[in-house]
Motif scaffolding. Structure first.
Motif, PDB file in Angstrom:
ATOM      1  N   MET A   5     -16.099  30.821  50.006  1.00  0.00           N
ATOM      2  CA  MET A   5     -16.491  31.410  51.288  1.00  0.00           C
ATOM      3  C   MET A   5     -17.762  32.236  51.130  1.00  0.00           C
ATOM      4  SD  MET A   5     -14.988  31.335  54.209  1.00  0.00           S
ATOM      5  CE  MET A   5     -13.699  30.375  54.905  1.00  0.00           C
ATOM      6  N   THR A   6     -17.762  33.043  50.090  1.00  0.00           N
ATOM      7  CA  THR A   6     -18.924  33.900  49.873  1.00  0.00           C
ATOM      8  C   THR A   6     -20.174  33.046  49.683  1.00  0.00           C
ATOM      9  OG1 THR A   6     -17.365  35.264  48.679  1.00  0.00           O
ATOM     10  CG2 THR A   6     -19.651  35.957  48.629  1.00  0.00           C
TER      11      THR A   6
ATOM     12  N   PHE B 198     -21.198  31.421  52.869  1.00  0.00           N
ATOM     13  CA  PHE B 198     -21.728  32.404  53.803  1.00  0.00           C
ATOM     14  C   PHE B 198     -23.166  32.776  53.448  1.00  0.00           C
ATOM     15  CE2 PHE B 198     -22.573  36.782  55.012  1.00  0.00           C
ATOM     16  CZ  PHE B 198     -22.449  36.658  56.378  1.00  0.00           C
TER      17      PHE B 198
ATOM     18  N   LYS C 217     -25.432  29.791  54.322  1.00  0.00           N
ATOM     19  CA  LYS C 217     -25.600  29.507  55.746  1.00  0.00           C
ATOM     20  C   LYS C 217     -26.292  30.657  56.447  1.00  0.00           C
ATOM     21  CE  LYS C 217     -23.151  25.738  55.866  1.00  0.00           C
ATOM     22  NZ  LYS C 217     -22.991  24.526  56.556  1.00  0.00           N
ATOM     23  N   ALA C 218     -25.833  31.855  56.180  1.00  0.00           N
ATOM     24  CA  ALA C 218     -26.388  33.002  56.883  1.00  0.00           C
ATOM     25  C   ALA C 218     -27.858  33.146  56.542  1.00  0.00           C
ATOM     26  CB  ALA C 218     -25.620  34.259  56.504  1.00  0.00           C
ATOM     27  N   GLY C 219     -28.232  32.760  55.316  1.00  0.00           N
ATOM     28  CA  GLY C 219     -29.636  32.798  54.941  1.00  0.00           C
ATOM     29  C   GLY C 219     -30.456  31.840  55.780  1.00  0.00           C
TER      30      GLY C 219
END
Lengths: 1023, 492
Positions: free
Chosen positions: B480-481, B484, B487-489
């Motif tokens: 997940m980390t 995340f 993707k968030a980047g």
């Protein structure tokens, strides 16, 4: 063609889908709640809150108006009194907190607005003069009202402080609804209630002495009456002076009314004590022991004996003494008719017993019972010791019984008793001592225990005599019973003495307490009371001084008690008579001077009120951004909105930190805190999204600068940006140091009661599962040791790099970059406002008290990590929900464009939808990651703490459902089934429905969750 | 072909469908939970065949979605970790479900215990000395209710309870000459006087001496209870009606969670070996079959199972407390822990076709493999209140024969200990019983000093799937980390 497009701004399909989505977001919660939580119809009707919801909206408005309208009139300085440490519900708090809770209950406000009395009695005039110097309505500190009721109840009889606001109630009681200014009456006075014939009649009906027919009330009015009566009783209790003599018989309506609950409690305790004694009196063994000559220090007060006039020389045996004491006490429990039947009333119409008389009788009972119990226990011990000695030394003759117990004071009595009972049986092996059968030994033990219980009951009764239940407990008690780790919990012996007991407790009860300090407290109280009632011009200054002296006297007393108590504990533990729980001892010590200062400050500062107020300001400014068509004003309003929101976030953070320090536990553990925290996260995330344009470059740079050890890529990038590698090397050293620190924190420092570390270096068990779990822990440990310092370093460095970056950018560009994302901050502001506002204004639903948690929630590490993650995910989901709704709005009402493509016409939704979709995706991503992490952490916590990983209970299931809904959205996006529109729609559904339900409330107090449900039902019902 | 199937199984579309289905199902399950209680929903949904199938489908989907992307690229590491994590969690749950033991151990202060009392019901069938236990999952409702579920007179809503695959008549034993069927299950019964249909409860605990003689006739079995009163009481069992949809949740849960249960067993004697002879135990109802060559002889028997709090306590107390002590305690009116069933009612021996068959119905208890001795139980209240803030047991761990292994271990809330694959958690306690109480006098040796006697209740579980779960959680967390961060980047 173009015209046609304009007239139908959006395709039919979109309308239908939007309608469906809205129907789902609104419909599911309502049906889900109604179907899901089977609250019976009657329950929601009867619920007292149900009735006044109609007015709550206007009341909120009125309340928020009030807070700003009037300030404090000039009053003496109550801060010292407010900071007095008080033991309440398991924790030492400032008196202010307790008084606020109490004031909120009785008057419906923590700091009620009270109007001056308008009666003609001298008390009312004096009260008006000294309490309302300028003759106007003024706001009172809760602590001031508490003091006033305790010190001078007669002054407060005609001051309206009792909540009686409901119109139906007032109509039934024939009380006026509105005053001359047409504003509603909310409060009433004790005097008014006493004079009210309807209320009076109802009270009489409770006591069973109503002469004529009692009017019937609807269940709602009855519950309101009961509340009112309870509050009146509470006020009476504060004013009750236990040093006044007690009537020998009770259950006279007036008395019942006046003393309400506290007296009842004393009577029930007394009844229990007496029946325990009676039961013992039927036990032949007990009676036999009691008839033995008493020891001199038994504490029979010769005065008592004289008063009874039975035996001028005083009773000779414990049996007689206790019998007389019980007879005397028994008179208090008789009903008036019974007393009359026994001729008590006729012979002695005003028969009363003073507190000291009652206390002395109880003390006698307690001492006799305790000593007898010890006698019996000693006898048992000696018997077994003798038995053992004989066993080890063979047949050694007869001396065993009396030898070797120098400190035991009654070997003679013991053998005498045994002889009396057993007539010196001789066993086969020639032993001459008495031999007890097993059943006799058991009887001996039982009797000893019963005596001990009697002693405890008597002691509890002694405290109940002066302990008026809501009164503040101000100093530690010297009675060690409540500190016993194995106490059964049925005795009512207080762990701290309350103020009334200190002021007028019986002499023998307080005999062990430091005398001079006790006298000083009493004197200081008398002074303060005198200064409170005086109408001299320097009243305020004098009162402030005497209050400070009173608080100081209590402190001196408390500290002296501390010393005495420590000595007592040491002494008792040394002789092995009492067991004390060391942690409880520390928890109940008289605290340091500064212990309550912070909480007092927290109460006064009300950080969460500031939070919602500033968030409201921010919402207004963001509203201006939306509504005012002038770009310049928009920009300014946007900046102002962000500023207010930042302020709101800061005050919220302050509030959480304060609560954490005060309550000494993880910050988000009650419904109140959870609700606020969701808004807080939404605000932070909203701000973060909005400012992302400004911070991104700086953050990248910080990550780059703190990268270490240096890889090839990093070196390359550094060279490209002409940066030296020296700084990175320095970071590396720091990183190593921080890594060691984190290693120590996680795997060396003992945590919890067993002394194990959070991630221990050695496995906790030998099974395969344990070994794997241990390995996972090790990997986690390595990962945290390696990555956490890096993140910390980057975060620290980012402050500098972001600022540096900002300095090198034109302001107008910065504003533009943030302004185009303002929608996220606006949503954050709305959520911060709504959640905090609700939490603040519905203290009955969201209990703001910092009480202790249930024992299962005792694990701070897991509690904090799990709950913070989960609630943060709700915050992120909230942002997603807001964005989704706005996007849907654009889909519905925004201007569509159409363009020709490959020969056909393609209709495009408004441009902004793309941007919104991107934010939406981001917030959903955050939400789903946090939610999954939080749920997994929760499952691990459950596995570690109570042995089940997943049990399909409701909160687990709902968080799973939420995860799945978000997963469907994220996966659906890849399949192409869900476009941006679907994302928007999904975000509203996912967040709205599934996350809160059941998940939050389970971790809070159970009653919280019930109240929460009711509240939701009410809100939904009204919508 | 196989590739195509694999692709379909691992497709995103299937994932979306399965996830939606799953979400709807478990969401619906909580509604059922609210209406019928946790026991009911666990039995009717979470442990049903179709839910297991849904789980398998989800697992396959997760597995195939990872397989179809083989060979994996570096950027897929997060995706892979998440998907293997989920698989690992699911496998762990399945392993726990199959092989886990979850129950409680109750230990009196100063005494030891080694049996884990579980909630699993078993039926023990002993035929000619050979014994076999059959785990039962009959469900919280009477089977007749399940059959009428969805009809108007039923208290159960139109929920497909029977889809669960549990709660159906089935054969539990069969060989050449006899066949034993479990034909009916009554979830809640009460003993009432046979002649009086007014549902007055017979309090069998009142009298210390009682003997129960099975009788016969009617739909439900009869027993004769001889008490010290001159007239023996004839009792029969009667099903207690389900409180219904409008009842409070507490009422429904009370109905589900405690009381007497009854199983109706039908014994078919297949080969004609003459009429069945009975020495002890009597058929409860008249069998429908007629003895003969083609029609096997059919007889019905009822077995009772006591699942009350009393029964649980008695099982935890083991044989430390004799029935007399329990009855004494009952008469003190302080603790209603005494149990009313006699062995004759929980087991029966019958002799169909000259065979000897013993049937008994009980809850399973498992040997922990070691002994737990309680030294002391501590409880702390929040100062000045009666809200327990903390409780702990100080225990010794011993071999079954009493040899000390680990002395003076402490179990508190949130601080379990693990020993030989069994984890012990502090759950709750009973008592304190004071001197003078029968329990106290029976348990405490005469020499001990007077103070309350506690019984600690430790929950004990053996979870063979925990390793899988930990690995799964870890993979999921890390995956997940990673996802995340990636993707968030990418999001502007």
């Amino acid at each position: 063609m173009k015209r046609m497009e304009k007239s139908r701004k959006y395709p039919l399909r979109t309308v239908v889908m939007c309608t469906m989505v809205y129907a789902m977001t609104v419909g599911i919660p309502v049906t889900g709640l109604v179907g899901g939580y089977p609250v019976r119809a009657s329950e929601s009707e009867v619920a007292p809150g149900g009735g006044d919801t109609g007015s709550s909206g206007t009341e909120i408005a009125a309340r928020s108006g009030e807070t700003t309208k009037r300030g404090f009139a000039a009053t003496p300085d109550w801060s010292a009194w407010g900071q007095l440490p008080v033991m309440s519900r398991g924790r030492i708090r400032p008196l202010d907190t307790v008084a606020r809770q109490w004031a909120d209950e009785v008057t419906d406000r923590e700091r009620p607005l009270v109007s001056p009395p308008d009666g003609d009695t001298p008390e009312a005039k004096l009260a008006a003069k000294i309490l309302f110097p300028d003759g106007k309505t003024r706001r009172f500190m809760a602590g001031e009202i508490l003091f006033g009721w305790m010190a001078a109840p007669h002054l407060w009889r005609e001051i309206p402080v009792l909540r009686a606001s409901h119109e139906e109630l007032r109509t039934r009681l024939k009380m006026p609804l509105r005053d001359s200014h047409e504003s509603r009456y909310r409060l009433t006075t004790i005097a008014e209630m006493e004079a009210n014939p309807v209320f009076r009649k109802w009270v009489d009906s409770l006591a069973g002495t109503a002469e004529d027919e009692v009017p019937s009330f609807t269940p709602f009015v009855r519950s309101q009456l009961e509340t009112l009566y309870g509050h009146a009783g509470m006020l009476y209790q504060f004013g009750l002076d236990p040093s006044q003599p007690l009537p020998v018989s009770d259950y006279q309506p007036e008395r019942t009314y006046h003393v309400y609950r506290s007296h009842d409690r004393f009577l029930s305790e007394l009844t229990r004590t007496i029946s325990a004694w009676r039961e013992l009196a039927l036990n032949p063994l007990a009676r036999e022991v009691l008839e033995l000559p008493m020891r001199s220090d038994i504490g029979v007060n010769p005065e008592d004996a004289e008063n009874d006039g039975v035996n001028s020389g005083g009773p000779q045996t414990a049996w007689m003494a206790t019998g007389l004491a019980v007879m005397r006490l028994h008179r208090l429990t008789l009903s008036s008719e019974t007393a009359e039947r026994y001729g008590l009333k006729a012979a002695d119409p005003d028969a009363v017993l003073s507190v000291s008389e009652v206390d002395a009788s109880l003390a006698l009972l307690e001492n006799v019972a305790r000593q007898t119990a010890e006698r019996l226990t000693d006898a048992r011990r000696n018997y077994f010791r003798t038995l053992n000695e004989e066993k080890t030394s063979g047949i050694s003759g007869r001396d065993g019984g009396s030898g070797g117990n120098g400190n035991s004071d009654g070997p003679g009595e013991k053998s005498e008793r045994k002889n009396g009972e057993e007539d010196g049986e001789i066993t086969e092996n020639g032993r001459t001592g008495p031999v007890l059968t097993e059943s006799q030994l058991v009887e001996l033990r039982t009797t000893a225990y019963e005596f001990r219980s009697l002693a405890r009951y008597a002691s509890g009764t002694r405290y109940a005599l002066t302990m008026v239940s809501p009164g503040p407990a101000i100093v530690p008690s010297l009675d060690l019973t409540p500190l016993d780790p194995r106490r059964s919990g049925e005795e009512l012996i207080p762990v701290w003495l309350d103020l009334r007991t200190v002021l007028c407790g019986g002499e023998s009860l307080l005999a062990d307490y430091p005398r001079t300090e006790l006298v000083a407290v009493r004197q200081a109280w008398r002074d303060a009371v005198a200064d409170y009632q005086t109408d001299r011009s320097d009243r305020d200054a004098r009162l402030a001084g005497s209050l400070a002296r009173l608080v100081e006297a209590i402190r001196t007393f408390g500290e002296a008690v501390n010393v005495k108590r420590d000595a007592l504990i040491a002494e008792q533990t040394a002789i092995g008579r009492t067991m004390v729980d060391p942690e409880l001892v520390t928890m109940t010590r008289y605290p340091m001077r500064s212990a309550t200062r912070l909480e007092y400050f927290y109460n006064a500062a009300r950080p969460f009120m500031i939070t919602w107020a500033t968030a409201l300001a921010s919402v207004i400014f963001f509203g201006i951004v939306r509504l005012v068509p002038l770009p310049r004003i928009r920009r300014l309003a946007f900046l102002a909105g962000c500023g207010w929101l930042l302020l709101s976030v800061c005050s919220c953070l302050t509030g959480f930190v304060l609560r954490m320090i005060i309550s000494r536990r993880a910050p988000v553990a009650t419904l109140f805190e959870t609700l606020i925290f969701v808004g807080f996260v939404a605000a932070v995330l909203g701000l973060g999204l909005t400012f992302r344009g400004l911070t991104e470059r700086g953050w990248r740079r910080a990550m780059l600068r703190t990268a270490s050890p240096l890889g090839k890529n990093v070196r390359e990038r550094l060279r490209r940006e002409h940066l030296s590698v020296r700084g990175n090397q320095l970071w590396f050293v720091l990183r190593l140091v921080a890594g060691v620190g984190i290693f120590v924190l996680l795997s060396v420092i003992p945590y919890g009661e067993s002394g194990r570390a959070i991630l221990p270096l050695l496995p906790a068990g030998t099974s395969v599962g344990r070994m794997i779990a241990w390995n996972v822990g090790l990997v986690l440990l390595v990962a945290s040791v390696w990555f956490v310092p890096r993140m910390i370093a980057a975060a620290v460095a980012s402050v500098g790099t972001i600022l540096w970056d900002l300095f090198h950018r034109p302001v107008s560009e910065m504003i533009e970059v943030t302004y185009e994302r303002q929608i996220a901050a606006a949503i954050g502001a709305v959520f911060a406002f709504v959640t905090t506002f609700l939490a603040y204004w519905f203290p009955e639903t969201f209990n703001p008290g910092m009480d202790r948690l249930m024992p299962v929630l005792g694990d701070q590490f897991w509690l904090a990590s799990h709950v913070l993650t989960i609630t943060a995910s709700y915050g992120a989901g909230a942002i997603g929900w807001g964005l989704g709704n706005i996007a849907l709005g654009y889909y519905l009402f925004g201007g569509y464009t159409s363009e020709r493509l490959n020969g056909g016409t393609v209709r495009r939704p408004p441009m902004i939808c793309e941007t919104l979709a991107s934010y939406n995706y981001f917030s959903i991503l955050v939400a789903v990651c946090l939610l999954t992490l939080g749920t997994i952490l929760g499952a691990l916590w459950a596995d570690v703490s109570w042995g089940r990983f997943w049990a399909w209970d409701q909160k687990e299931v709902w968080s799973l459902v939420t995860i799945f809904v978000y997963m469907v959205i994220l996966h659906g996006r890849y399949t192409g089934w869900l476009g941006n529109f679907g994302m928007a729609a999904g975000a509203t559904v996912g967040r709205r429905r599934f996350s809160w339900r059941g998940s939050v409330s389970v971790f809070c107090y159970p009653e919280d969750s019930i109240r929460m449900r009711r509240w939701i039902l009410r809100v939904c019902g009204r919508r | 072909m196989g590739r195509r199937w694999l692709g379909w199984l691992g497709s995103l579309r299937l994932a979306v469908v399965v996830l939606s289905l799953y979400a709807v199902t478990v969401g619906w399950a909580t509604l059922v939970d609210n209406r019928y209680g946790a026991t009911a929903v666990a039995w009717g949904i979470y442990r049903s065949v179709w839910f297991a199938a849904l789980n398998v489908l989800l697992g396959l989907n997760v597995l195939c979605s990872a397989l179809v992307r083989f060979p994996w690229k570096k950027r897929q590491i997060g995706f892979l970790m998440i998907h293997t994590g989920i698989l690992s969690l699911m496998i762990g749950s399945a392993v726990t479900w199959r092989g886990g033991v979850d129950g409680v151990i109750g230990v009196f202060e100063g005494r030891g215990a080694s049996r884990i009392v579980t909630d699993t019901r078993i039926l023990e069938v002993t035929v000619d000395g050979k014994s076999q236990t059959i785990p039962l999952e009959p469900g919280p409702f009477s089977w007749s209710m399940l059959r009428s579920a969805g009809t108007d007179e039923s208290a159960l809503s139109r929920f497909p309870w029977r889809l669960s695959g549990n709660g159906r008549p089935r054969t539990i034993f069969r060989d050449a000459s006899i066949r034993i069927e479990l034909v009916d299950w009554l979830a809640q019964v009460r003993l009432v006087p046979a002649d009086d249909a007014a549902h007055t409860m017979v309090d069998l605990t009142e009298e210390a001496e009682k003997t129960v003689t099975p009788g016969s006739s009617g739909d439900f079995p009869r027993w004769t209870v001889e008490t010290s009163s001159p007239v023996p009481v004839e009792v029969t069992i009667r099903p207690v009606p389900f409180p219904g949809k409008d009842a409070t949740r507490a009422d429904r849960e009370a109905w589900v969670d405690r009381g007497l249960r009854a199983a109706r067993l039908r014994v078919h004697t297949l080969r004609d070996g003459g009429p069945a002879t009975k020495t002890s135990g009597t058929p409860g109802g008249s069998g429908a079959g007629v003895p003969g060559a083609e029609n096997p002889e059919v007889e019905d028997y009822w077995l009772l199972l006591d699942e009350s709090e009393a029964a649980r306590f008695r099982r935890m107390a083991g044989d430390l407390l004799t029935p007399d002590v329990l009855t004494d305690a009952e008469s003190l009116e302080q603790v209603r822990y005494a149990s009313l069933l006699t062995p004759e009612m929980t087991s029966q021996t019958i002799h169909p076709g000259n065979r000897t068959v013993t049937l008994s119905l009980r809850s399973l208890d498992v040997d922990a493999g070691f002994g737990v001795t309680l030294r002391r139980f501590d409880r702390r209240f929040n100062p000045g209140s009666r809200q327990a803030s903390h409780y702990a047991s100080q225990i010794d761990l011993t071999e079954p024969d009493g040899t000390m292994i680990l002395a003076d271990q402490r179990i508190t809330m949130n601080e379990p200990i693990e020993f030989r694959g069994v984890r012990l958690f502090q759950t709750s306690w009973r008592g304190p019983w004071a001197p003078g109480h029968p329990f106290y006098d029976a348990i405490e040796p005469v020499e001990s000093e007077e103070s309350g006697l506690y019984m600690t209740v430790l929950s004990a579980n053996r979870d063979p799937g925990s390793g899988w779960k930990y690995v799964g959680s870890f993979l999921l967390l890390v995956g997940m980390t990673i996802v995340f961060v990636r993707k968030a980047g990418g999001v502007k």
